[in-house]
Design an enzyme around this catalytic site. Structure first.
Site, PDB file in Angstrom:
ATOM      1  N   LEU A 254     -29.097  -9.207 -99.903  1.00  0.00           N
ATOM      2  CA  LEU A 254     -30.617  -9.542 -99.606  1.00  0.00           C
ATOM      3  C   LEU A 254     -30.777  -9.452 -98.129  1.00  0.00           C
ATOM      4  O   LEU A 254     -31.389 -10.416 -97.588  1.00  0.00           O
ATOM      5  CB  LEU A 254     -30.896 -10.867-100.371  1.00  0.00           C
ATOM      6  CG  LEU A 254     -30.942 -11.000-102.033  1.00  0.00           C
ATOM      7  CD1 LEU A 254     -31.067 -11.989-102.432  1.00  0.00           C
ATOM      8  CD2 LEU A 254     -32.108  -9.861-102.069  1.00  0.00           C
TER       9      LEU A 254
ATOM     10  N   CYS B 298     -30.767 -12.399-108.602  1.00  0.00           N
ATOM     11  CA  CYS B 298     -29.836 -11.549-107.610  1.00  0.00           C
ATOM     12  C   CYS B 298     -28.329 -12.036-107.834  1.00  0.00           C
ATOM     13  O   CYS B 298     -27.900 -12.950-107.551  1.00  0.00           O
ATOM     14  CB  CYS B 298     -30.301 -11.548-106.087  1.00  0.00           C
ATOM     15  SG  CYS B 298     -29.066 -10.792-105.384  1.00  0.00           S
TER      16      CYS B 298
ATOM     17  N   ALA C 217     -24.256  -4.458-103.421  1.00  0.00           N
ATOM     18  CA  ALA C 217     -23.932  -5.821-103.129  1.00  0.00           C
ATOM     19  C   ALA C 217     -24.380  -6.001-101.692  1.00  0.00           C
ATOM     20  O   ALA C 217     -23.845  -6.328-100.881  1.00  0.00           O
ATOM     21  CB  ALA C 217     -22.353  -6.269-103.229  1.00  0.00           C
TER      22      ALA C 217
ATOM     23  N   GLY D 238     -33.565   1.848-114.730  1.00  0.00           N
ATOM     24  CA  GLY D 238     -32.927   3.360-114.800  1.00  0.00           C
ATOM     25  C   GLY D 238     -34.109   4.226-115.043  1.00  0.00           C
ATOM     26  O   GLY D 238     -33.898   5.223-115.593  1.00  0.00           O
TER      27      GLY D 238
ATOM     28  N   THR E  52     -33.630   2.505-108.542  1.00  0.00           N
ATOM     29  CA  THR E  52     -32.495   3.553-107.881  1.00  0.00           C
ATOM     30  C   THR E  52     -33.283   4.937-107.746  1.00  0.00           C
ATOM     31  O   THR E  52     -32.639   5.623-106.740  1.00  0.00           O
ATOM     32  CB  THR E  52     -31.297   3.402-108.813  1.00  0.00           C
ATOM     33  OG1 THR E  52     -30.927   1.814-108.974  1.00  0.00           O
ATOM     34  CG2 THR E  52     -30.471   4.190-108.414  1.00  0.00           C
TER      35      THR E  52
END
Ligand SMILES: Cc1cc2nc3c(=O)[nH]c(=O)nc-3n(C[C@H](O)[C@H](O)[C@H](O)COP(=O)(O)OP(=O)(O)OC[C@H]3O[C@@H](n4cnc5c(N)ncnc54)[C@H](O)[C@@H]3O)c2cc1C
Ligand SMILES: Cc1cc2nc3c(=O)[nH]c(=O)nc-3n(C[C@H](O)[C@H](O)[C@H](O)COP(=O)(O)OP(=O)(O)OC[C@H]3O[C@@H](n4cnc5c(N)ncnc54)[C@H](O)[C@@H]3O)c2cc1C
Ligand SMILES: Cc1cc2nc3c(=O)[nH]c(=O)nc-3n(C[C@H](O)[C@H](O)[C@H](O)COP(=O)(O)O)c2cc1C
Ligand SMILES: Cc1cc2nc3c(=O)[nH]c(=O)nc-3n(C[C@H](O)[C@H](O)[C@H](O)COP(=O)(O)O)c2cc1C
Ligand code: FES
Ligand code: FES
Lengths: 315, 271, 315, 271
Positions: C76, C133, C73, C247, C269
């Protein structure tokens, strides 16, 4: 074992010796697990989804492992409600834990007929209406993705039985609270969530889906953060009890759901990983309460303190 | 009645590497060693990984041998294919294996009474064949092993069979060991040599090999049991994930199988 | 290195030397990764989401690891479009890879003003509109969860620039194809998906959310099966190109997305897990094509063969 | 200019256990050993886990010592807290560590020129203190270590400091080693002993301890640097996940920190 901690929870007219149940489709018909532990140690368990007629399920290529999770497209293979009553229920007699019949119909009428068959069975404690199975063409998400149909089917079953009616919700929607409220309005005793998330895996050599069904439902630790959030959201939105499900592998995971607002939890995929997960979670909850000086686990339910404006924590 | 199945942590005693990414683990598991029947398997994972192992699910592995007279140990013969078997390959003495077993129905040995029992094996199928061969040999039945690979290095796990003093025919595609050719060529010779009613077949290995073996045996009316490998989540009949197609109905490979009658088994259909 | 395999892809008016980009918010402003590898090896990268004014982001407690994934979180945090143009863009000059500006506005007007500022910058190849987002109050999912607003903002940006416009979609909806079609109708050059799934983690001792924002977005391998399915679904539903995200850790993962119908992929990620993931995926795609005798990677795009009636496969 | 950061696989040379779930890993990592500055850290994970390690993200760890004269090795002093540190604890010689580093800004040593440098340490904070103490000692600055724990067993990693021949004050809450009491009691004595303008503080350890140290130093105008521990996903400034609050603005612990000026740092606010 010292039983100073009160693990019991009560909701929807039932008392559970602890808030740990096992989830439909991951615990067979219960008896299979008696070789690993005394299933009376559980608060209860949910049966494999029962239909009016036996179902053969989907063609092979039913499961595929994914990072910290698995996809399944079993297609609700089950012995049917009659064989369940005849063959599966009697051996459960000696066990002192609630049997929740997870049921599924292709129509509202089928739901009602299944309930009518099960209602005379004293060993069944409650019904969990599966309106959220992603792996069958009819009767699964068809109800669970339309709030009006959700209301209708719950309302009809509610009228057909005096037993507790739980409704199992699909997470594959924009706003799950709409469905939870529909269940509440229709008189459901609890909502249980989540069922699996629709996913897919591809054989990159053959360029074909890994599952014969094309897509499947994702379960396991991977989905836990998504499930915790949905449980929190639903617990805020309705006043009927919520049963939390999704990726629970240990007491810490179960605590997340309880604190988020779940009155009980269900252990699913973890039963495959370690068949003793259920009792391990029970013991872990007891240990946690003892260490933290919490006399009764029910005090934890919904105890999440939101972060106030200006607050923050370093981890 | 539910069959006896235990869940235990088995100390690793030895990890012996073979060529071609195969290794043989020896673990302490008396409860399994003492009750396992030929063709049964275990679900296994590296122990001590906390609540969320990686990979998440255990892997199905045949019980290869019970190496000690006291039946306190079992061995597993494993080929590294993906992450699960790779992690198992890192086990060393002092580590432990999480096991659930023994699982499955195993072979029906009565079928082959007073027949010539041919065990046709390829790849890690060999792991399902040893206890079968031993039991048949001990019962005084006639038993032969037909074991094929691409080259000599593929013929892992032969040593214990040699001690059974049964006839062993090995084949390699490149001729580096045994006869040059396919194991099914060797089988064909046997089928020509003996009348069908004197024969009984068992086969474990790659699906394609077992399918060829089945297609040779079934039309001749020779009883043939196959031991299939299919992805399993639980191994004990509750996830319903390991279905195979047989004439008439779906069946679970973990509880009804992994051994099936070749005449009932339906091989995969794919365009 | 032998370059017999053609890894290039072309879509929405751009040619990429390979279909591997890196995802917004996981690759900084690009330059940070030049110490690990030559970013010219990538097909391109997406910048951290750029807003009209600099944004400070959310209070601490911004990330939490979950099984095979992470919640974020960030809110931005970014330098703003002006500082981006002044400080971040010039050092990218020497690198031969497409820079996709991920942009986000609180209103349609803000989106347009950002585009107007970036349009004179030759180093920017395309815009990726972040309307998905989950971690900010305004301008994120507000657009991405309403097909009409999605259409409006895309349509407006489409009218304001001749550069390719990509739209990044939220997976937190019942039917993502509705949004993809809205983008297509509004003239988007591509849709990119998925952004993160809303999730939550709880500190079970303090009984507080782990993230100061309460909820966060789940990313990483855990979500891959969900993302592959959504990409497949969208690729079936629209005829504009799809960029697959979610992923991806290795070439095998990227192949799933390409075969499902993605014209390119983004690595997110995994850049944190191993900063060399991008080039590793590129090399892995090359190896796969070589081993499988596939002369050009683009042949794989959308090559999934569905399972026909009666077919099944044993795995 | 971007600082030098490498990504490498570092062979594990030694894993030495200490009490209280602490262990010290020695790994071969010349590129880091030669460039690391006091207060910098690495991101570390067990190597060889395939594409999806478990846990997924690397863990931030201070470079504890550079034990060899040739600077080819580094040591990490680690406490097992959760799954990441537990997996690291299973590393043995022959295994390898995936490393990214050196990372972060480290301590500003100029602040303490010609002052008495007090390094106040608790728990695994000791791992961030050694290179600092060594550099200050080598530069001929006056430096003292104040190191506290609950009991003697908590005082891991003392040995290398002893070789620096600097004054060391240890405290334990139960009196099993050094003075009985808290490390902040020992600090208080120092603060009473010397004029504030002669002192310079560094502190690494649990947030609560560092906060107390800060609250003692800042009002007296004593320069105080703290080294914070906060969850990190990348370690090199791209995820923006490791934000801390300082007067004026958010800052990233991995690139602006992990060392912050106590007078600027805003401690957590929670009801
Ligand atoms: C009853 C039974 C007994 C068995 N006995 C033995 C035994 O004794 N010894 C033995 O070695 N094995 C045995 N097996 C097989 C063994 O269980 C498998 O080899 C093992 O589960 C593989 O696990 P893994 O994690 O290593 O590989 P996985 O990761 O599960 O992958 C297996 C294969 O699938 C491929 N794959 C994975 N994902 C994809 C994708 N998306 N697209 C295309 N390909 C993909 C991998 O590359 C790999 O080749 C047995 C199986 C059964 C059912
Ligand atoms: C710059 C820097 C330098 C560092 N240097 C060192 C060093 O030199 N040595 C060292 O030992 N450490 C050091 N640390 C700290 C180290 O990074 C952490 O201890 C490590 O990341 C913990 O990882 P883990 O996976 O073992 O524990 P995690 O699983 O990340 O858990 C950490 C703690 O959080 C708790 N936790 C996890 N989930 C929850 C939940 N849902 N509710 C409540 N509690 C939860 C766990 O129980 C555990 O106590 C450093 C950190 C930073 C930022
Ligand atoms: C193999 C499998 C079969 C399942 N079958 C059913 C079912 O019959 N009825 C149902 O309501 N849910 C079914 N589920 C969903 C689980 O009950 C549970 O909601 C879901 O798996 C999420 O929990 P978990 O992450 O702990 O597994 C099944 C799940 C799995 C993995
Ligand atoms: C820390 C973090 C920050 C992110 N910031 C942005 C952002 O600024 N804009 C955006 O469109 N997506 C952002 N994303 C989403 C990613 O671009 C990507 O869509 C998502 O993480 C899924 O891909 P992954 O599983 O490979 O990470 C962010 C993701 C992470 C983990
Ligand atoms: S593996 Fe679960 S039922 Fe067979
Ligand atoms: S840890 Fe990623 S920015 Fe600091």
């Amino acid at each position: 074992m010292d039983h100073d901690i009160d693990l019991s929870v009560e909701f929807g007219g039932l008392r559970f010796k602890n808030p740990v149940l096992t989830a439909s489709g991951t615990f067979g018909y219960g008896i299979e697990f008696t070789r690993f532990f005394d299933i009376s140690e559980l608060g209860g368990f949910c049966t494999k989804g029962l239909s009016l007629e036996p179902m053969a399920g989907n063609a092979p290529g039913r499961i595929f492992e994914t990072p910290a999770g698995m996809l399944n497209a079993i297609g609700l293979e089950n012995v049917g409600v009659d064989a369940f009553i005849r063959d599966k229920l009697p051996p459960l007699e000696p066990y002192d834990c609630h049997v929740v019949a997870n049921i599924l119909g292709k129509s509202t009428e089928e739901f009602i007929r299944i309930v009518e068959k099960l209602d005379p069975q004293p060993k069944v404690s409650a019904y969990e209406l599966n309106i959220s199975c992603p792996n069958i063409k009819q009767g699964g998400m068809q109800f669970g993705h339309d709030p009006k149909l959700t209301f209708q089917v719950v309302d009809a079953v509610r009228g057909a039985t005096s037993r507790p009616v739980w409704v199992k919700l699909s997470p594959n929607v924009t706003d799950i609270t709409v469905f939870a409220r529909a269940c509440e309005e229709a008189g459901a005793d609890a909502v249980t969530l989540v069922n699996t998330f629709v996913g897919m895996a591809i054989d990159v050599y053959r360029r074909r889906p890994m599952l014969s069904n094309g897509t499947g439902g994702l379960s396991g630790p991977a989905i836990r953060p998504l499930a915790v959030r949905l449980v929190y959201q639903v617990a805020q939105a309705v006043s009927i009890p919520v049963v939390g499900i999704g990726g629970i592998s240990c007491a810490r995971d179960a605590l997340e759901f309880l604190i988020a607002g779940a009155s009980a939890v269900q252990v699913g995929t973890a039963n495959f990983v370690d068949p003793l997960t259920g009792p391990k979670v029970v013991e872990g909850l007891r240990d946690h309460c003892r260490e933290q000086g919490i006399p009764a686990v029910r005090e934890l339910i919904g105890s999440l303190k939101p972060i106030a404006e200006g607050e923050f924590v370093y981890y | 009645m539910l069959s006896l199945v235990v869940r235990l942590q088995a100390p690793v005693l030895e990890n012996r590497p073979s060529p071609r990414h195969v290794f043989v683990l020896t673990v302490q598991a008396p409860q399994i060693a003492q009750s396992v029947r030929p063709g049964q398997f275990v679900m296994a994972a590296v122990a001590g990984q906390g609540d969320i192992p990686s990979p998440l699910l255990k892997r199905a592995l045949a019980v290869f041998t019970v190496p000690d007279r006291e039946a306190t140990r079992i061995t597993l013969l494993i080929k590294i294919l993906g992450e699960g078997t790779r992690r198992l390959s890192t086990l060393r003495p002092g580590d432990a294996l999480d096991l659930v077993g023994p699982l499955g129905e195993g072979f029906d040995l009565d079928r082959g009474r007073s027949r010539i029992n041919l065990i046709v094996v390829g790849g890690t199928g060999v792991a399902s064949a040893y206890l079968l061969a031993r039991e048949l040999a001990r019962a005084g039945e006639e038993v032969r092993l037909l074991y094929g690979g691409r080259s000599a290095d593929d013929l892992a796990g032969l040593a214990p069979f040699e001690q059974l003093e049964i006839p062993i025919i090995t084949t390699t595609e490149d001729g580096t060991a045994g006869r040059a050719g396919l194991v099914t060529d060797a089988l064909r010779e046997c089928l020509e040599q003996y009348p069908a009613r004197h024969l009984n077949l068992y086969t474990c290995g790659p699906n394609r090999m077992m399918q060829v073996v089945s297609e040779m045996a079934v039309p001749l009316g020779i009883p043939c049991q196959i031991s299939v490998e299919i992805k399993m989540a639980c191994g004990f009949g509750v996830c319903l994930g390991c279905t195979v197609k047989t004439t008439g109905s779906y069946r679970l490979a973990c509880t009804h199988g992994p051994v099936f009658d070749a005449s009932e088994f339906i091989w995969e259909q794919s365009g």
